[in-house]
Scaffold this active site. Structure first.
Site, PDB file in Angstrom:
ATOM      1  N   VAL A 161      13.873 -11.893 -17.020  1.00  0.00           N
ATOM      2  CA  VAL A 161      14.053 -10.907 -18.074  1.00  0.00           C
ATOM      3  C   VAL A 161      15.521 -10.827 -18.453  1.00  0.00           C
ATOM      4  CG1 VAL A 161      12.083  -9.524 -17.289  1.00  0.00           C
ATOM      5  CG2 VAL A 161      14.384  -8.961 -16.477  1.00  0.00           C
TER       6      VAL A 161
ATOM      7  N   GLY B 133      15.116 -12.576  -4.259  1.00  0.00           N
ATOM      8  CA  GLY B 133      16.276 -13.119  -3.544  1.00  0.00           C
ATOM      9  C   GLY B 133      17.089 -12.092  -2.788  1.00  0.00           C
TER      10      GLY B 133
ATOM     11  N   CYS C 293       0.825  -1.182   0.000  1.00  0.00           N
ATOM     12  CA  CYS C 293       0.000   0.000   0.000  1.00  0.00           C
ATOM     13  C   CYS C 293       0.867   1.242   0.000  1.00  0.00           C
ATOM     14  CB  CYS C 293      -0.901   0.011   1.241  1.00  0.00           C
ATOM     15  SG  CYS C 293      -1.850  -1.494   1.479  1.00  0.00           S
TER      16      CYS C 293
END
Length: 505
Positions: free
Chosen positions: A255, A329, A2
């Site tokens: 990616v 990680g 949030c």
């Protein structure tokens, strides 16, 4: 996850709304602004629903108290049982913060297990606090006779402030009692111990427990997967958690540039653990197009931070198409000596232990800032199981001589003359193929191909030929950042530096 804003004895609902709108990307599911009756406080909250999605709206008010929070409390179910289910009005894990405070326990905040930042108000009191490592951000600024709090610096931009300060990790601010450092990172051990196998076995159990805990959610949790040791261990353990519960497969995300080592390695890991793998190939053109967006959300022009933020951004954008939360990680390098510069400490475990302890304490405005800002820019929750409190405690008790040690280059259990994260590799050797467990480490920006793509992108952006040096690169990042903000000096003043206060080898 949030975004939060709180005004104490200053401003009005309109100002709170303007501030929360600047960080609404942190929580696109709902935005609410509320005033606490009988108190000079206004709270605003933008929500990403992870736990208690149907009735976990914030701010949460009970009687004369009000709370806004960002993060996850992983032991909320246990705390509910202890505090009494009847006291709760929502299924939100954040509500446990309010009831712990109301319990009157002297060290109530220490009972929270998770990643969090929150502001809690009563009729005459304002309290703001942050988790032990500063995984979730919160800043405070003085405005006249009042105070303003927000999750990101950009919420304060343009307000004409002269100073903003981050609430330090493991620290609580109380306008009645002042500052309180409620958590201290345990100091790292140095001397070797005889029971290496036993240490490795216990480390594995602590790791498994941490990953299972940090997967608690009412929505699906995926995992970044670079193909390196850290993310591969997390993904492998997460897949086992799902298999044991009859769920899965785990969704993993990688990616890199076309043919980059990370994409190749990540695919091999995904095939080995049986995850549902997704990948995205980015180009120098993609970097050019998105660099201003990345720097604006990162709130830093530090060269190393920007470089590592680029692949994080593409991974976050990819993951958000499939899940609302991902495991990462981060923290393994700081706990187990995984950075290249750590190799200089191989013959001085005491200095290494000191350096690891120091670097853990600075993660909040370096790597953890990157993970938080870039994932939140895509309305994605990033979770860091390596930074579980029990895992930190146990890892810091492991001698530094077992984390980085001299090894025979031709040995199977080595990555060269010195092997980083040795005890972590030993503890998890059965999870992954041998060639991956002992694969030589590459930084995320290097293994993903970011460095080469970035050079091409920098040439396009500067119009210059030849290699763009580090100083020119940093100047460009600062120029971009200054163009993004009304008060860029306030943003730059809060930026962390990779080598600040480093313990000498």
């Amino acid at each position: 996850m949030c975004g939060l804003v709180c005004l104490w004895n200053v401003g009005d609902e309109l100002l709170a709304r303007q501030m929360i709108d600047k960080i609404a990307h942190r929580g696109p599911d709902a935005v609410q602004v509320a005033k606490l009756e009988g108190a000079p406080v206004i709270m605003a909250h933008s929500r990403l629903s992870i736990i208690g999605p149907d009735d976990g709206a914030q701010p949460i008010a009970q009687g004369s108290d009000m709370l806004i929070a960002n993060g996850e409390i992983y032991n909320h179910a246990d705390l509910r049982a202890i505090l009494g289910e009847g006291a709760f009005k929502t299924a939100s894990d954040s509500e446990t913060i309010l009831h712990l405070f109301r319990s009157g326990a002297l060290r109530w905040i220490d009972r929270l297990d998770g990643m969090f930042a929150f502001v809690l108000a009563t009729g005459d009191r304002i309290i703001a606090a942050r988790d032990p490592l500063g995984i979730k951000p919160i800043y405070m600024a003085r405005m006249g006779e009042g105070l303003a709090f927000a999750s990101e610096l950009k919420a304060f931009d343009g307000l004409g402030l002269t100073a903003i300060e981050a609430i330090p990790p493991g620290t609580l601010y109380d306008n009645r009692d002042g500052w309180r450092r409620w958590y201290r990172i345990p100091h790292g051990a140095a001397k070797a111990e005889p029971d290496v196998d036993g240490t490795a076995r216990e480390l594995r159990l602590v790791l498994e427990e941490a990953v299972a805990k940090w997967m608690v959610a009412d929505v699906e949790v995926g995992s970044f997967l670079s193909g390196g040791l850290d993310s591969s261990i997390i993904a492998a353990l997460a897949q086992k958690v799902l298999e044991r519960s009859g769920k899965g497969p785990l969704k993993t995300f990688a990616v890199g540039t076309d043919g980059s080592p990370d994409l190749v390695a990540a695919k091999r890991v995904a095939e080995h653990i049986g995850s549902k793998h997704h990948e995205y190939v980015f180009t120098a053109g993609d970097v050019v197009e998105n660099l201003p967006h990345i720097i604006y959300h990162l709130e830093s022009a530090d060269v190393d931070l920007v470089r590592s933020a680029i692949p994080t951004f593409f991974a976050a954008r990819l993951a958000r198409q499939h899940v609302k939360a991902v495991l990462t990680g981060e923290g393994a390098d700081e706990l187990f000596a995984g950075y290249t510069y750590h190799h200089a400490y191989v013959d001085d475990p005491r200095a290494l232990a000191d350096e690891l302890t120091r670097s853990l304490g600075t993660m909040h405005n370096i790597n953890l800032q990157r993970v938080d800002r870039i994932t939140m820019a895509e309305s994605l929750e990033g979770r860091t199981p390596f930074l579980d409190r029990k895992l930190i405690d146990f890892a810091q008790s492991i001698p530094a001589a077992l984390k980085l040690c001299r090894t025979r280059p031709d040995a199977v259990a080595s990555t060269g003359p010195t092997t980083e994260k040795w005890i972590l590799r030993k503890a998890c050797a059965d999870l992954l193929p041998e060639s991956l467990v002992w694969r030589k480490k590459a930084q995320f920006d290097e293994g993903s191909g970011t460095v080469a793509a970035l050079q091409e992108a920098l040439q396009t952006l500067t119009g210059e030929r030849g290699e763009i040096g580090r100083a020119r690169e940093g100047a460009l990042y600062e120029e971009i950042l200054r163009g993004c903000f009304v008060d860029p000096d306030l943003i730059l003043a809060n930026a962390g530096q990779w080598e600040a206060d480093r313990v000498a080898a």
